[in-house]
Design a protein around this motif. Structure first.
Motif, PDB file in Angstrom:
ATOM      1  N   GLU A 185      -9.019 -13.501   1.020  1.00 20.11           N
ATOM      2  CA  GLU A 185      -9.159 -13.003   2.393  1.00 20.11           C
ATOM      3  C   GLU A 185      -8.575 -13.995   3.392  1.00 20.11           C
ATOM      4  N   GLU A 186      -8.907 -15.267   3.202  1.00 17.79           N
ATOM      5  CA  GLU A 186      -8.370 -16.302   4.100  1.00 17.79           C
ATOM      6  C   GLU A 186      -6.851 -16.299   4.123  1.00 17.79           C
ATOM      7  N   GLU A 187      -6.275 -15.955   2.958  1.00 18.62           N
ATOM      8  CA  GLU A 187      -4.821 -16.007   2.837  1.00 18.62           C
ATOM      9  C   GLU A 187      -4.143 -14.732   3.331  1.00 18.62           C
ATOM     10  N   GLY A 188      -4.940 -13.758   3.754  1.00 21.17           N
ATOM     11  CA  GLY A 188      -4.351 -12.555   4.340  1.00 21.17           C
ATOM     12  C   GLY A 188      -4.191 -11.380   3.399  1.00 21.17           C
ATOM     13  N   VAL A 189      -4.843 -11.433   2.258  1.00 19.76           N
ATOM     14  CA  VAL A 189      -4.784 -10.291   1.340  1.00 19.76           C
ATOM     15  C   VAL A 189      -5.515  -9.110   1.976  1.00 19.76           C
ATOM     16  N   GLN A 190      -4.927  -7.927   1.857  1.00 16.57           N
ATOM     17  CA  GLN A 190      -5.550  -6.724   2.429  1.00 16.57           C
ATOM     18  C   GLN A 190      -6.259  -5.965   1.313  1.00 16.57           C
ATOM     19  N   PHE A 191      -7.546  -5.709   1.526  1.00 17.10           N
ATOM     20  CA  PHE A 191      -8.355  -5.055   0.491  1.00 17.10           C
ATOM     21  C   PHE A 191      -8.469  -3.562   0.752  1.00 17.10           C
ATOM     22  N   ASN A 192      -8.153  -2.781  -0.248  1.00 20.59           N
ATOM     23  CA  ASN A 192      -8.327  -1.328  -0.177  1.00 20.59           C
ATOM     24  C   ASN A 192      -9.349  -0.926  -1.216  1.00 20.59           C
ATOM     25  N   PHE A 193     -10.584  -0.721  -0.757  1.00 21.38           N
ATOM     26  CA  PHE A 193     -11.642  -0.366  -1.699  1.00 21.38           C
ATOM     27  C   PHE A 193     -11.671   1.137  -1.924  1.00 21.38           C
ATOM     28  N   LEU A 194     -12.356   1.549  -2.984  1.00 23.36           N
ATOM     29  CA  LEU A 194     -12.553   2.977  -3.283  1.00 23.36           C
ATOM     30  C   LEU A 194     -11.224   3.727  -3.272  1.00 23.36           C
ATOM     31  N   THR A 195     -10.242   3.091  -3.853  1.00 16.68           N
ATOM     32  CA  THR A 195      -8.885   3.642  -3.870  1.00 16.68           C
ATOM     33  C   THR A 195      -8.281   3.404  -5.244  1.00 16.68           C
ATOM     34  N   SER A 196      -7.519   4.365  -5.715  1.00 16.19           N
ATOM     35  CA  SER A 196      -6.847   4.169  -6.997  1.00 16.19           C
ATOM     36  C   SER A 196      -5.557   4.982  -7.038  1.00 16.19           C
ATOM     37  N   PRO A 197      -4.511   4.414  -7.643  1.00 14.08           N
ATOM     38  CA  PRO A 197      -3.253   5.167  -7.708  1.00 14.08           C
ATOM     39  C   PRO A 197      -3.325   6.292  -8.745  1.00 14.08           C
ATOM     40  N   ILE A 198      -2.561   7.361  -8.510  1.00 10.03           N
ATOM     41  CA  ILE A 198      -2.479   8.414  -9.515  1.00 10.03           C
ATOM     42  C   ILE A 198      -1.037   8.662  -9.960  1.00 10.03           C
ATOM     43  N   LYS A 199      -0.089   8.160  -9.161  1.00  8.77           N
ATOM     44  CA  LYS A 199       1.310   8.412  -9.508  1.00  8.77           C
ATOM     45  C   LYS A 199       2.220   7.444  -8.762  1.00  8.77           C
ATOM     46  N   TYR A 200       3.311   7.055  -9.438  1.00  3.56           N
ATOM     47  CA  TYR A 200       4.315   6.212  -8.781  1.00  3.56           C
ATOM     48  C   TYR A 200       5.589   7.010  -8.607  1.00  3.56           C
ATOM     49  N   TYR A 201       6.307   6.726  -7.520  1.00  2.35           N
ATOM     50  CA  TYR A 201       7.606   7.353  -7.288  1.00  2.35           C
ATOM     51  C   TYR A 201       8.675   6.262  -7.276  1.00  2.35           C
ATOM     52  N   GLY A 202       9.793   6.538  -7.948  1.00  2.00           N
ATOM     53  CA  GLY A 202      10.849   5.533  -8.007  1.00  2.00           C
ATOM     54  C   GLY A 202      12.136   6.013  -7.392  1.00  2.00           C
ATOM     55  N   ASP A 203      13.122   5.085  -7.273  1.00  2.00           N
ATOM     56  CA  ASP A 203      14.440   5.498  -6.793  1.00  2.00           C
ATOM     57  C   ASP A 203      15.331   5.818  -8.004  1.00  2.00           C
ATOM     58  N   ASP A 204      16.602   6.105  -7.729  1.00  2.00           N
ATOM     59  CA  ASP A 204      17.500   6.524  -8.803  1.00  2.00           C
ATOM     60  C   ASP A 204      17.731   5.423  -9.838  1.00  2.00           C
ATOM     61  N   ASN A 205      17.547   4.179  -9.423  1.00  2.00           N
ATOM     62  CA  ASN A 205      17.754   3.082 -10.364  1.00  2.00           C
ATOM     63  C   ASN A 205      16.493   2.714 -11.128  1.00  2.00           C
ATOM     64  N   GLY A 206      15.470   3.479 -10.923  1.00  2.00           N
ATOM     65  CA  GLY A 206      14.255   3.240 -11.698  1.00  2.00           C
ATOM     66  C   GLY A 206      13.318   2.208 -11.111  1.00  2.00           C
ATOM     67  N   TRP A 207      13.443   1.927  -9.807  1.00  2.00           N
ATOM     68  CA  TRP A 207      12.546   0.958  -9.169  1.00  2.00           C
ATOM     69  C   TRP A 207      11.418   1.673  -8.432  1.00  2.00           C
ATOM     70  N   VAL A 208      10.216   1.172  -8.560  1.00  2.00           N
ATOM     71  CA  VAL A 208       9.084   1.789  -7.873  1.00  2.00           C
ATOM     72  C   VAL A 208       9.244   1.633  -6.364  1.00  2.00           C
ATOM     73  N   LYS A 209       8.960   2.718  -5.621  1.00  2.00           N
ATOM     74  CA  LYS A 209       9.118   2.695  -4.164  1.00  2.00           C
ATOM     75  C   LYS A 209       7.860   3.145  -3.433  1.00  2.00           C
ATOM     76  N   LYS A 210       7.119   4.010  -4.089  1.00  2.00           N
ATOM     77  CA  LYS A 210       5.933   4.584  -3.427  1.00  2.00           C
ATOM     78  C   LYS A 210       4.808   4.735  -4.436  1.00  2.00           C
ATOM     79  N   MET A 211       3.608   4.723  -3.904  1.00  2.00           N
ATOM     80  CA  MET A 211       2.459   4.884  -4.776  1.00  2.00           C
ATOM     81  C   MET A 211       1.542   5.937  -4.154  1.00  2.00           C
ATOM     82  N   GLU A 212       1.199   6.940  -4.942  1.00  2.00           N
ATOM     83  CA  GLU A 212       0.263   7.951  -4.442  1.00  2.00           C
ATOM     84  C   GLU A 212      -1.133   7.546  -4.896  1.00  2.00           C
ATOM     85  N   CYS A 213      -2.048   7.522  -3.932  1.00  2.00           N
ATOM     86  CA  CYS A 213      -3.422   7.106  -4.239  1.00  2.00           C
ATOM     87  C   CYS A 213      -4.410   8.212  -3.887  1.00  2.00           C
ATOM     88  N   VAL A 214      -5.599   8.081  -4.436  1.00  2.00           N
ATOM     89  CA  VAL A 214      -6.701   8.935  -3.999  1.00  2.00           C
ATOM     90  C   VAL A 214      -7.880   8.042  -3.632  1.00  2.00           C
TER      91      VAL A 214
END
Lengths: 492, 287
Positions: free
Chosen positions: A341-370
């Motif tokens: 926390e002191e170092e600036g980490v942002q906490f997202n509680f009660l959250t979990s990813p369900i899917k990742y979206y990538g670009d054409d080169n196969g790099w992750v760009k977005k994360m869908e959470c619930v």
């Protein structure tokens, strides 16, 4: 200046001393480097802190320690100014004080049961342990204990993490020949590949490994047991007993869509690249690591905190913790959460990813959470997170570190006929002795318990060492002791 | 520490090393791999086994210069030592008497074909080996493979030697000619392996490929080597390196192999520049 003995003061005076606060690196500065965050107590503060111990008649702290350190004994020696004596006192039962002083969850163990905890704040036992271990090392006075004559018995240890190192130290002290086999190129296991430099400097692990070598422990690195020699071949080679402390080395993934996109790491890989392979020093060290602007670390344990804090130091602009439960359920040490926390980490509680979206080169760009809400308590006693329908949202992300635990590595069970494992693949042991289904074959640490802590692995190592000693010497287990050890093992 | 006993340049930027590794060689089987590390700051790189001299405990590894680590390794000399040679890792190739086996190799995928062809032949198979290269000068392991196989067929992209075309040109012709093929093992660049499995998919020929994704520890601990096989994530280091070629997601693998391209280039450029400076200084000093 030689350390001075402190003059005795009354119990009342002792109770008036506030718990000392360890100086530490400024958060703004430390996220730019990998240097250790807490500096350790200066001598004066350490002795002041030691004076807070009221030397109670029935100290509870020793029972709170998985490796049974004589805590009041060493603290008294700190008050007396005999720091080397204090280090020796700890090392009677704990071969890794500089490590344990840093990474043990004292607040859950010795400090939790300290008599002062109820009405005041507990004695900072961890700080003091670290202080004396560091003092000894910095004085260059690390002496090995006097060893008994060799017993002629040989024990092989598979894995050089906290469990293996503890077994090695204890058996060496009993006069047995100990050989450690480590799969990686450096000894230390999770202490070397997993825990970052800013929490546990590698030089400290190296010094504690060196201490074992001085006691005659032989260490073979880059030796993969199960592939090079099997456990059975170790027995054939003349070992009287074998201890397996290979850790929980098979990272869990969530098995959700897009998880193999580039930029998504297991915590094991992320931390191994940064720590063991020193990717933070690329290209001076040859191993690279990718850290983008937005880093999501999944999980709420110490490994997640280590990963997220590492990502900040490697240049992340936004470093998120994504955790399925709430703050209260986080298994990480409070100190680590606080540091993050002191170092600036942002906490997202009660959250979990369900899917990742990538670009054409196969790099992750977005994360869908619930989002989740907490329901009834589950088997672990923690309230079960329940998914909130329709709460989906996406966040831009270019690096993900999956820190949701490990399964057991199958290498040894697969190549050791007759070795029983449970449904999770963990090796099953007799809790009283840590002996597996195979006579003479012992196991302890994460490979038995699943992911736990350094000190619990060390504690299991202690129980195993005693049992191995008896096994190789042909001593039958004493019933009373058996039960006591069973209790210890259960705690582990 | 594992000492280099012999070293030979097989063709431009490809070197063969004979490395002292008695314990490893005693245990290693065809199809397994090793991890090499040159020195303290070095990377851990998975390498195929290009030969096992069981009698003398000597491991053969063939290294192609593609970046800093491989360039630096290829500049090591006889008598130098690798700080670490780890293995044997992975599951050995499943060998049985299939009947007619075809081994296909391309680039530095050719050397690991050698011990596999040897073992297949020893198990009573009729072994046809097909190797391919861009041009004649890049063909390697011809002597070893003609000795290990019943027949060795060669293709070059430019037609400078053997069949003009690819390894799959030869394979397709065998299939078209009605030759009975019971088992195919293909090792090489991803596009080659992908072409091979596309060739054998229709005639339903059992085809295995050996994958060499990016790895760190090589023992299942890190998960860097994730590959999708039959829709499931597998770790090439402990579940492979051999997989049913018809089930492998090669497109994903191609992308994953490119994960560190930018970093690799930076590191390689720096290495070449440093080397250049060093050589220039040496020349100046001798003047």
């Amino acid at each position: 200046m030689a350390p001075q003995k402190k003059e005795p003061i009354s119990k009342k005076e002792r109770l008036q001393i506030p718990r000392q606060v360890m100086p530490q690196q400024d958060p703004k500065e430390r996220i730019k480097n990998f240097n250790e965050v807490p500096y350790g107590l200066p001598t004066e503060m350490a002795q002041t802190e030691a004076m807070r111990c009221i030397e109670c008649k029935k100290p509870l702290c020793i029972d709170g320690c998985p490796v049974e350190v004589d805590i009041p004994g060493f603290i008294k020696l700190v008050v007396d100014g005999d720091f080397i004596g204090a280090a020796k006192k700890i090392k009677e039962t704990n071969a890794l004080p500089a490590i344990c002083g840093r990474v043990c969850p004292q607040e859950e163990q010795c400090e939790k049961v300290c008599v002062l905890t109820k009405k005041h704040t507990p004695v900072a036992i961890g700080y003091l342990e670290r202080f004396v271990a560091d003092y000894e090392r910095e004085q260059g006075e690390i002496e090995i204990p006097e060893l008994p004559p060799p017993t002629g018995k040989k024990v092989a240890i598979v894995g050089s993490g906290p469990a293996g190192l503890t077994v090695a130290a204890d058996l060496a002290k009993m006069g047995h020949k100990v050989v450690i086999y480590e799969a990686l190129h450096k000894a230390g296991g999770v202490l070397i590949y997993g825990i970052p430099e800013f929490r546990l400097p590698k030089s400290i692990v190296a010094a504690e490994v060196n201490y074992l070598e001085k006691m005659g422990v032989e260490i073979h690195t880059s030796f993969v047991v199960g592939k090079l020699d099997t456990v059975d071949e170790l027995f054939e080679a003349g070992f009287d007993a074998v201890f397996i402390g290979t850790g929980a080395g098979l990272p869990n993934f969530m098995r959700i869509e897009g998880e193999n996109l580039n930029g998504i790491y297991s915590a094991n890989e992320f931390l191994t690249r940064s720590n063991l392979m020193r990717a933070y020093d690329f290209p001076e060290a040859d191993t690279p690591i990718f850290v983008g602007e937005n880093v999501a670390v999944l999980g709420g344990g110490n490994t997640a905190m280590d990963s997220v804090r590492t990502s900040l130091r490697l240049g992340a602009k936004n470093a998120y913790i994504i955790y399925r439960r709430s703050r209260n359920e986080m298994p990480a040490r409070i100190e680590e959460i606080h540091h993050a926390e002191e170092e600036g980490v942002q906490f997202n509680f009660l959250t979990s990813p369900i899917k990742y979206y990538g670009d054409d080169n196969g790099w992750v760009k977005k994360m869908e959470c619930v989002k989740y809400e907490l329901g009834e308590p589950d088997a672990s006693g923690r309230r079960r997170p329940v998914m909130i329908e329709g709460s989906n949202f996406t966040i831009p992300i270019d690096t993900v570190v999956v820190a949701i635990g490990n399964s057991s590595n199958p290498l040894i069970p697969q190549t050791t006929p007759g070795l029983e494992t449970n449904k999770w693949g963990n090796i099953t042991v007799d809790e009283k002795t840590m002996m597996t289904s195979r006579p003479g074959l012992f196991a302890g640490g994460d490979i038995v318990t699943g992911g736990a802590t350094v000190i619990l692995a060390a504690g299991a190592g202690k129980v195993a060492a005693r049992a191995i000693h008896k096994y190789v010497m042909g001593i039958t287990f004493d019933e009373g002791e058996k039960d006591k050890e069973g209790e210890k093992a259960k705690q582990a | 520490m594992n000492k280099i006993l012999a070293k030979k340049e097989l063709c431009e930027k490809i070197h063969q090393f004979k490395i002292e590794a008695p314990h490893l060689v005693k245990k290693a089987k065809a199809g397994q791999f090793v991890i090499l590390k040159e020195n303290e700051a070095g990377e851990r790189v998975p390498m195929s086994i290009g030969g096992l001299d069981k009698e003398n405990g000597v491991l053969t590894v063939v290294i192609q210069e593609v970046g800093k680590t491989s360039a630096s390794m290829n500049r090591m000399k006889v008598g130098d030592s690798f700080s670490d040679v780890v293995g044997p890792l992975g599951i050995p190739t499943h060998i049985e008497k299939f009947g007619n086996a075809v081994c296909i190799g391309g680039g530095v995928g050719i050397p690991p074909i050698y011990p596999i062809a040897q073992t297949l032949k020893a198990a009573g198979n009729h072994v046809t080996t097909i190797i391919g290269a861009r041009t004649k000068g890049l063909l390697i392991y011809q002597d070893e493979l003609s000795e290990a196989s019943d027949q060795l067929l060669i293709s070059t992209d430019d037609g400078s030697f053997g069949t003009h075309g690819f390894v799959t040109t030869i394979l397709q012709k065998m299939i078209d000619d009605g030759e009975k093929i019971d088992f195919v093992m293909a090792i090489g660049p991803v596009p080659m392996m992908k072409a091979v499995v596309n060739t054998t998919r229709e005639p339903k020929i059992k085809t295995f490929v050996s994958l060499n994704p990016i790895m760190v520890d090589g023992t299942g601990m890190c998960g860097a080597c994730r590959v999708t096989v039959g829709g499931k994530t597998q770790f090439a280091c402990v579940d492979g390196p051999d997989f049913d070629g018809h089930e492998v997601d090669f497109d994903e693998m191609t992308k994953r192999l490119k994960m560190y391209v930018k970093y690799e280039k930076k590191s390689y450029d720096k290495f070449l520049e440093d080397e250049h400076c060093r050589l220039k200084k040496q020349i100046e000093n001798t003047k």
